[in-house]
Design a protein around this motif. Structure first.
Motif, PDB file in Angstrom:
ATOM      1  N   ALA A  81     -12.250  13.343   9.817  1.00 53.97           N
ATOM      2  CA  ALA A  81     -13.502  13.972   9.006  1.00 53.97           C
ATOM      3  C   ALA A  81     -12.943  14.065   7.560  1.00 53.97           C
ATOM      4  N   GLY A  82     -11.770  14.243   7.251  1.00 51.99           N
ATOM      5  CA  GLY A  82     -11.378  14.439   5.991  1.00 51.99           C
ATOM      6  C   GLY A  82     -11.070  15.854   5.738  1.00 51.99           C
ATOM      7  N   ARG A  83     -10.214  16.295   4.474  1.00 48.67           N
ATOM      8  CA  ARG A  83      -9.950  17.520   4.097  1.00 48.67           C
ATOM      9  C   ARG A  83     -11.159  18.170   3.591  1.00 48.67           C
ATOM     10  N   LYS A 122      -7.771  12.145   2.037  1.00 49.64           N
ATOM     11  CA  LYS A 122      -7.481  11.483   3.281  1.00 49.64           C
ATOM     12  C   LYS A 122      -6.969  10.223   3.204  1.00 49.64           C
ATOM     13  N   GLY A 123      -6.041   9.663   3.798  1.00 49.31           N
ATOM     14  CA  GLY A 123      -5.737   8.036   3.804  1.00 49.31           C
ATOM     15  C   GLY A 123      -5.018   7.763   2.448  1.00 49.31           C
ATOM     16  N   LYS A 124      -4.811   8.511   1.392  1.00 43.66           N
ATOM     17  CA  LYS A 124      -4.690   8.047   0.159  1.00 43.66           C
ATOM     18  C   LYS A 124      -3.199   8.213  -0.062  1.00 43.66           C
ATOM     19  N   SER A 125      -2.579   7.135  -0.628  1.00 41.35           N
ATOM     20  CA  SER A 125      -1.251   7.425  -1.184  1.00 41.35           C
ATOM     21  C   SER A 125      -0.982   8.419  -2.487  1.00 41.35           C
ATOM     22  N   THR A 126       0.083   8.793  -2.626  1.00 41.70           N
ATOM     23  CA  THR A 126       0.199   9.546  -3.585  1.00 41.70           C
ATOM     24  C   THR A 126       0.020   9.069  -5.187  1.00 41.70           C
ATOM     25  N   GLU A 127       0.222   7.919  -5.115  1.00 43.04           N
ATOM     26  CA  GLU A 127      -0.217   7.049  -6.249  1.00 43.04           C
ATOM     27  C   GLU A 127      -1.551   7.011  -6.690  1.00 43.04           C
ATOM     28  N   THR A 128      -2.330   6.726  -5.702  1.00 42.89           N
ATOM     29  CA  THR A 128      -3.767   6.637  -5.610  1.00 42.89           C
ATOM     30  C   THR A 128      -4.305   8.036  -5.999  1.00 42.89           C
ATOM     31  N   ILE A 129      -3.915   9.181  -5.383  1.00 41.87           N
ATOM     32  CA  ILE A 129      -4.317  10.546  -5.508  1.00 41.87           C
ATOM     33  C   ILE A 129      -3.970  10.677  -6.968  1.00 41.87           C
TER      34      ILE A 129
END
Length: 470
Positions: free
Chosen positions: A320-322, A449-456
């Motif tokens: 669902a996501g945060r 949701k589903g994202k790497s630290t770099e992407t975030i």
């Protein structure tokens, strides 16, 4: 963070095995189970100490301090936790936290006065505050992005299970037996977590790459290509190594400011939902609603609802996501608080509410369900997801300090607010905070949701990711 391979010159995600990630997260979260037992300890014990054969008779003021000193200790424990974990490692720091818990239970076992109990509660609070910093951090650093939400929710699930444990065994066992049972939790934690791997993120940060490779192999499996994931961690560490972090760095960049705003806001919303006031005054709400249900049974029921829904959150958070779950959670809490406030408005106004006794009871259950799928687990989860390595310790310590200060503030002032403003107005104030929280989440809380630290970090800085997944 997931591994990445190359397909037609396009980076694609590669999943590792999950068994050891789950084992490590559950093992670390046994300590959060201990946090739950410590938080709920006072409720059944105060009932025990009211019996004729009690070794000490507590005044209302002494009960208040014994109950609230855990929160004050938690603020003290949160301050150095991040820095200590940066120095000696996540694993050693978490293992060391068994000491204040065991010391506290030992003191409680042999206590003979209210002052001794106050000292013990302050000591266990130190462990509670540090655990709330370190366990979510460790879990976020060992988890792949695809299961990071689920593993992060395990912290809250175990914490609520610890609360139910205290309510249940505090009813069934004697003072001594209950204290020994609580201490046994930390023994099980030590025996389990001793065998778990260190955070590969921390190991890379300490230039211990061979050990990071071994840790990653344990966590992801033998066939997992860890090269690019370790390279991504290395880049993040190198980017942060040139900067000596301080609390001012939490507002030093666009990404840090957005992350700090989101983390602190969600922590504030979590506590100003009135969750601890609702939990601590559950029996009073049941009684005021005209229910003849035993207060101990009422507490167990509320704890079970919270635990079950924390388990549901662990299952659905990575689907669902945060952000959607937070919005549903805030809105649900707000509506249930409005309903409880309306009931007490009618009751205190002299209206006949004999046929409306179901409103506060059902609203209380709805409140616990809504809180447990969003504000409960995701508040802790975001701390480990939104920050880079060098800021994570400081940011998490600050967020936990804010959280526990508000725990102390709300629980100490709820009774006075109810007397001064009335129960209806008090619950409506909490409801107003939840309405604001819903709107705030829509505009200011990022989805991780589903994202790497770099992407975030790129997205917080306004840079769109160019990595595609297959």
């Amino acid at each position: 963070m997931e591994g990445t391979g190359i397909l037609n010159n396009v980076p694609v995600k590669q999943d590792g095995k999950k068994l050891w990630q789950y084992l490590a997260a559950c093992s670390a979260s046994i300590l959060s189970f201990g946090v739950g037992t410590a938080l709920a300890w006072s409720s059944p014990v105060f009932d025990m100490l009211k019996k004729e054969d009690s070794f000490v008779k507590l005044t209302i003021g002494e009960e208040s301090w014994i109950g609230s000193l855990c929160a004050i200790g938690a603020i003290v424990g949160a301050i150095p936790a991040g820095k200590v974990a940066d120095l000696i490692g996540r694993k050693k720091s978490i293992l060391a936290l068994a000491a204040p818990f065991l010391l506290s239970w030992t003191i409680i076992l042999f206590a003979n006065s209210a002052i001794i109990l106050c000292i013990a509660r302050f000591i266990v609070g130190i462990g509670v505050g540090a655990a709330c910093v370190l366990v979510p951090t460790y879990i976020s650093e060992i988890a792949e992005a695809s299961v990071r939400g689920t593993l992060g929710s395990i912290f809250q699930l175990f914490l609520t299970a610890g609360i139910v444990f205290s309510f249940l065994f505090g009813t069934l066992l004697s003072y001594t037996g209950f204290t020994l049972a609580c201490g046994l939790v930390e023994i099980v934690f030590l025996a389990s977590f001793f065998w778990m791997p260190e955070s590969p993120v921390w190991l890379v940060g300490r230039s211990r790459n061979p050990e990071a490779t071994i840790s990653m192999t344990i966590l992801r499996g033998d066939v997992y290509d860890q090269t690019l994931e370790l390279s991504s961690i290395q880049r993040e560490v190198e980017d942060s190594s040139s900067r000596r972090s301080s609390i001012f760095d939490l507002i030093g960049s666009v990404a840090a400011r957005k992350a700090t705003l989101a983390c602190l806001a969600v922590m504030v919303f979590q506590q100003l939902s009135g969750i601890n006031a609702v939990i601590f005054y559950t029996s009073q709400i049941f009684s005021n609603a005209g229910s003849d249900m035993d207060s101990g049974l009422a507490s167990i029921l509320v704890g079970l609802v919270q635990m079950v829904m924390a388990g549901v959150a662990a299952v659905i958070v990575d689907k669902a996501g945060r952000k959607p779950l937070l919005m549903v959670s805030c809105a649900g809490c707000g509506l249930s608080l409005i309903a409880i406030g309306a009931y007490f408005f009618l009751k205190d106004g002299g209206k006949d509410v004999s046929s409306l006794g179901w409103i506060p009871l059902s609203s209380l259950v709805v409140f616990m369900i809504a809180f447990s799928v969003g504000l409960g687990p995701i508040s802790w989860m975001l701390m480990g997801e939104l920050y880079t390595v060098e800021l994570k310790g400081i940011a998490t310590s600050l967020a936990v300090m804010v959280n526990w200060f508000l725990v102390f503030l709300v629980t100490k002032t709820f009774s006075d607010m109810s007397k001064a403003l009335g129960s209806a107005t008090t619950f409506w104030i909490f409801a107003g905070v939840m309405v604001f929280a819903t709107i705030f989440t829509l505009f200011f809380i990022p989805e991780t949701k589903g994202k790497s630290t770099e992407t975030i970090q790129n997205e917080l800085n306004g840079i769109k990711s160019r990595t595609r997944s297959a």
